[in-house]
Design a protein around this motif. Structure first.
Motif, PDB file in Angstrom:
ATOM      1  N   THR A  61      36.878  28.916  33.811  1.00  7.39           N
ATOM      2  CA  THR A  61      37.847  28.939  32.705  1.00  7.39           C
ATOM      3  C   THR A  61      38.858  30.079  32.809  1.00  7.39           C
ATOM      4  OG1 THR A  61      36.316  30.266  31.357  1.00  7.39           O
ATOM      5  CG2 THR A  61      36.208  27.871  31.130  1.00  7.39           C
ATOM      6  N   ALA A  62      38.627  31.032  33.684  1.00  2.52           N
ATOM      7  CA  ALA A  62      39.520  32.186  33.802  1.00  2.52           C
ATOM      8  C   ALA A  62      40.774  31.830  34.597  1.00  2.52           C
ATOM      9  CB  ALA A  62      38.793  33.350  34.465  1.00  2.52           C
ATOM     10  N   GLN A  63      41.801  32.659  34.429  1.00  3.95           N
ATOM     11  CA  GLN A  63      43.029  32.501  35.200  1.00  3.95           C
ATOM     12  C   GLN A  63      42.990  33.431  36.408  1.00  3.95           C
ATOM     13  OE1 GLN A  63      45.856  33.044  31.678  1.00  3.95           O
ATOM     14  NE2 GLN A  63      46.953  31.536  32.902  1.00  3.95           N
ATOM     15  N   SER A  64      43.226  32.868  37.576  1.00  2.00           N
ATOM     16  CA  SER A  64      43.223  33.668  38.795  1.00  2.00           C
ATOM     17  C   SER A  64      44.544  34.416  38.924  1.00  2.00           C
ATOM     18  CB  SER A  64      43.015  32.763  40.011  1.00  2.00           C
ATOM     19  OG  SER A  64      42.992  33.534  41.188  1.00  2.00           O
ATOM     20  N   VAL A  65      44.479  35.668  39.321  1.00  2.00           N
ATOM     21  CA  VAL A  65      45.674  36.494  39.483  1.00  2.00           C
ATOM     22  C   VAL A  65      46.291  36.237  40.851  1.00  2.00           C
ATOM     23  CG1 VAL A  65      46.496  38.866  39.775  1.00  2.00           C
ATOM     24  CG2 VAL A  65      44.946  38.299  37.897  1.00  2.00           C
ATOM     25  N   ASN A  66      47.575  35.877  40.861  1.00  2.00           N
ATOM     26  CA  ASN A  66      48.319  35.721  42.108  1.00  2.00           C
ATOM     27  C   ASN A  66      49.796  35.990  41.828  1.00  2.00           C
ATOM     28  OD1 ASN A  66      49.504  33.197  41.117  1.00  2.00           O
ATOM     29  ND2 ASN A  66      47.503  32.272  41.567  1.00  2.00           N
ATOM     30  N   ASN A  67      50.643  35.762  42.807  1.00  2.00           N
ATOM     31  CA  ASN A  67      52.066  36.073  42.661  1.00  2.00           C
ATOM     32  C   ASN A  67      52.770  35.212  41.623  1.00  2.00           C
ATOM     33  OD1 ASN A  67      52.393  38.231  44.465  1.00  2.00           O
ATOM     34  ND2 ASN A  67      52.423  36.822  46.219  1.00  2.00           N
ATOM     35  N   ILE A  68      52.166  34.086  41.304  1.00  4.64           N
ATOM     36  CA  ILE A  68      52.797  33.172  40.344  1.00  4.64           C
ATOM     37  C   ILE A  68      52.272  33.406  38.928  1.00  4.64           C
ATOM     38  CG2 ILE A  68      53.105  30.747  39.708  1.00  4.64           C
ATOM     39  CD1 ILE A  68      52.930  30.061  42.687  1.00  4.64           C
ATOM     40  N   THR A  69      50.968  33.515  38.777  1.00  2.00           N
ATOM     41  CA  THR A  69      50.384  33.615  37.439  1.00  2.00           C
ATOM     42  C   THR A  69      50.590  34.999  36.809  1.00  2.00           C
ATOM     43  OG1 THR A  69      48.251  34.190  38.420  1.00  2.00           O
ATOM     44  CG2 THR A  69      48.637  31.862  37.899  1.00  2.00           C
ATOM     45  N   PHE A  70      50.243  36.050  37.547  1.00  2.00           N
ATOM     46  CA  PHE A  70      50.376  37.423  37.056  1.00  2.00           C
ATOM     47  C   PHE A  70      50.927  38.301  38.188  1.00  2.00           C
ATOM     48  CE2 PHE A  70      47.106  35.544  34.399  1.00  2.00           C
ATOM     49  CZ  PHE A  70      47.408  36.008  33.129  1.00  2.00           C
ATOM     50  N   PRO A  71      52.220  38.170  38.493  1.00  2.00           N
ATOM     51  CA  PRO A  71      52.778  38.888  39.645  1.00  2.00           C
ATOM     52  C   PRO A  71      52.642  40.413  39.562  1.00  2.00           C
ATOM     53  CG  PRO A  71      54.512  37.927  38.282  1.00  2.00           C
ATOM     54  CD  PRO A  71      53.229  37.341  37.816  1.00  2.00           C
ATOM     55  N   ARG A  72      52.795  40.982  38.370  1.00  2.00           N
ATOM     56  CA  ARG A  72      52.685  42.438  38.227  1.00  2.00           C
ATOM     57  C   ARG A  72      51.258  42.899  38.515  1.00  2.00           C
ATOM     58  NH1 ARG A  72      51.859  46.744  34.107  1.00  2.00           N
ATOM     59  NH2 ARG A  72      50.798  45.178  32.829  1.00  2.00           N
ATOM     60  N   VAL A  73      50.293  42.219  37.935  1.00  2.00           N
ATOM     61  CA  VAL A  73      48.895  42.581  38.152  1.00  2.00           C
ATOM     62  C   VAL A  73      48.533  42.403  39.614  1.00  2.00           C
ATOM     63  CG1 VAL A  73      46.501  42.082  37.526  1.00  2.00           C
ATOM     64  CG2 VAL A  73      48.296  41.969  35.783  1.00  2.00           C
ATOM     65  N   ASN A  74      49.018  41.338  40.224  1.00  2.00           N
ATOM     66  CA  ASN A  74      48.713  41.080  41.634  1.00  2.00           C
ATOM     67  C   ASN A  74      49.283  42.170  42.537  1.00  2.00           C
ATOM     68  OD1 ASN A  74      47.612  39.073  43.651  1.00  2.00           O
ATOM     69  ND2 ASN A  74      49.729  39.141  44.357  1.00  2.00           N
ATOM     70  N   GLU A  75      50.498  42.603  42.242  1.00  2.00           N
ATOM     71  CA  GLU A  75      51.109  43.669  43.037  1.00  2.00           C
ATOM     72  C   GLU A  75      50.337  44.977  42.882  1.00  2.00           C
ATOM     73  OE1 GLU A  75      55.425  45.953  43.632  1.00  2.00           O
ATOM     74  OE2 GLU A  75      55.225  44.292  42.204  1.00  2.00           O
ATOM     75  N   ILE A  76      49.917  45.278  41.656  1.00  2.00           N
ATOM     76  CA  ILE A  76      49.138  46.489  41.410  1.00  2.00           C
ATOM     77  C   ILE A  76      47.801  46.424  42.141  1.00  2.00           C
ATOM     78  CG2 ILE A  76      47.828  47.710  39.613  1.00  2.00           C
ATOM     79  CD1 ILE A  76      50.221  47.211  37.751  1.00  2.00           C
ATOM     80  N   LYS A  77      47.171  45.262  42.115  1.00  2.00           N
ATOM     81  CA  LYS A  77      45.905  45.100  42.842  1.00  2.00           C
ATOM     82  C   LYS A  77      46.098  45.374  44.334  1.00  2.00           C
ATOM     83  CE  LYS A  77      44.544  41.322  44.642  1.00  2.00           C
ATOM     84  NZ  LYS A  77      44.091  39.938  44.961  1.00  2.00           N
TER      85      LYS A  77
END
Length: 228
Positions: free
Chosen positions: A39-55
Motif C-alpha cells: 500500500t505504500a508509495q515507492s520513492v523515485n524520480n517521478i513520485t517523490f523526486p526531491r526525496v529520491n535525490e536526497i536519498k
C-alpha cells in the motif's frame, strides 16, 4: 562502548541468532510488513523526486553499497522513519509528513540516520527488540526470566546504535543546525524530572538532549582533528 554491549553485539551478530530473530519477526510482523509494502508509495524520480535525490545524495555521502528502497507509508504518523528488511531487502519507511514538511537538511539527517542503521547491519536485532515490549511475546521468545535479564542491556545496546546512526545522519546533512531544527519539530520538550541517564534505562532510543550532546562532542573532536 560498555563491555555488555560488546558481548551483545557478538551474540546478535551470529548467523544462527540473526536467522532465529528473523523467523520471529516474520511470525509476528510478516503479514503487516507485506501489507505496508503493497500500500505504500515507492520513492523515485517521478513520485517523490526531491526525496529520491536526497536519498541518492546520502547514499553517495556514506559510500553505501546497499541501496535500500524508500517507501512513503501512512502507517507512520507525524515525523517518523524506520529502517527494516522486507522480503530480505533493506527498506526505509518514511511518514508522509516527513517526506513533505521537512527541509532538505532535516530530511538528509533523517534518511542518513536510517542508512546508518543499515550500515551497521543490525536491523533485525532492533525490530526483534520490539518484541520484548509485550509480556506475552517475551514468554514466547525468551521465557519471562531470561527476557527480564536481557531487556535492560539490550535496550542499552539499541541506544548506542542510535548514537552511531546519528553520526551517519550528521555526515549526510553536514550541519548540526539541521539536527536541532528537526529535533525541535519532533518534540518541543523533554521531561527532566530525573537524571537523563536514569530516564533512559527502560527506553529504546536515547533522549534527544543526550543525542545532541553526543553529536556536539563528535563535531568538536572532528574539528580539532582537522585542525591538527
Amino acid at each position: 562502548m560498555p563491555p555488555q554491549n560488546n558481548y551483545i553485539t557478538k551474540i546478535l551478530s551470529m548467523p544462527l541468532v540473526k536467522n532465529g530473530l528473523q523467523n520471529l519477526i516474520d511470525k509476528y510482523y510478516g503479514i503487516q510488513l507485506k501489507e505496508i509494502k503493497a500500500t505504500a508509495q515507492s520513492v523515485n524520480n517521478i513520485t517523490f523526486p526531491r526525496v529520491n535525490e536526497i536519498k541518492q545524495d546520502c547514499i553517495n555521502q556514506l559510500q553505501l553499497y546497499e541501496r535500500p528502497k524508500v517507501l512513503i507509508t501512512k502507517e507512520l504518523q507525524g515525523i517518523n522513519a524506520l529502517a527494516l528488511h522486507i522480503d530480505k531487502q533493506p527498506h526505509i519507511l518514511l511518514s508522509p509528513k516527513a517526506a513533505i514538511c521537512l527541509s532538505d537538511g532535516e530530511l538528509k539527517f533523517l534518511i542518513g540516520h536510517e542508512l546508518g542503521h543499515i550500515m551497521q547491519g543490525n536491523l533485525v536485532c532492533h525490530v526483534a527488540n520490539g518484541l520484548l515490549q509485550n509480556v506475552q511475546k517475551k514468554a514466547d521468545v525468551l521465557g519471562v526470566m531470561l527476557a527480564d535479564m536481557i531487556e535492560v542491556p539490550l535496550k542499552d545496546w539499541c541506544r548506542e546504535n542510535e548514537y552511531r546512526a546519528d553520526i551517519a545522519g550528521l555526515m549526510c546533512c553536514q550541519d548540526i543546525e539541521h539536527v536541532y531544527s528537526l529535533m525541535a519539530k519532533v518534540t518541543k520538550s523533554e521531561q527532566q524530572s530525573m537524571a537523563p541517564s536514569l530516564m533512559e534505562i527502560y527506553k529504546d532510543h536515547p533522549m534527544i538532549a543526550n543525542r545532541l550532546k553526543r553529536l556536539e562532542q563528535y563535531r568538536f573532536l572532528n574539528i580539532h582533528q582537522h585542525e591538527n
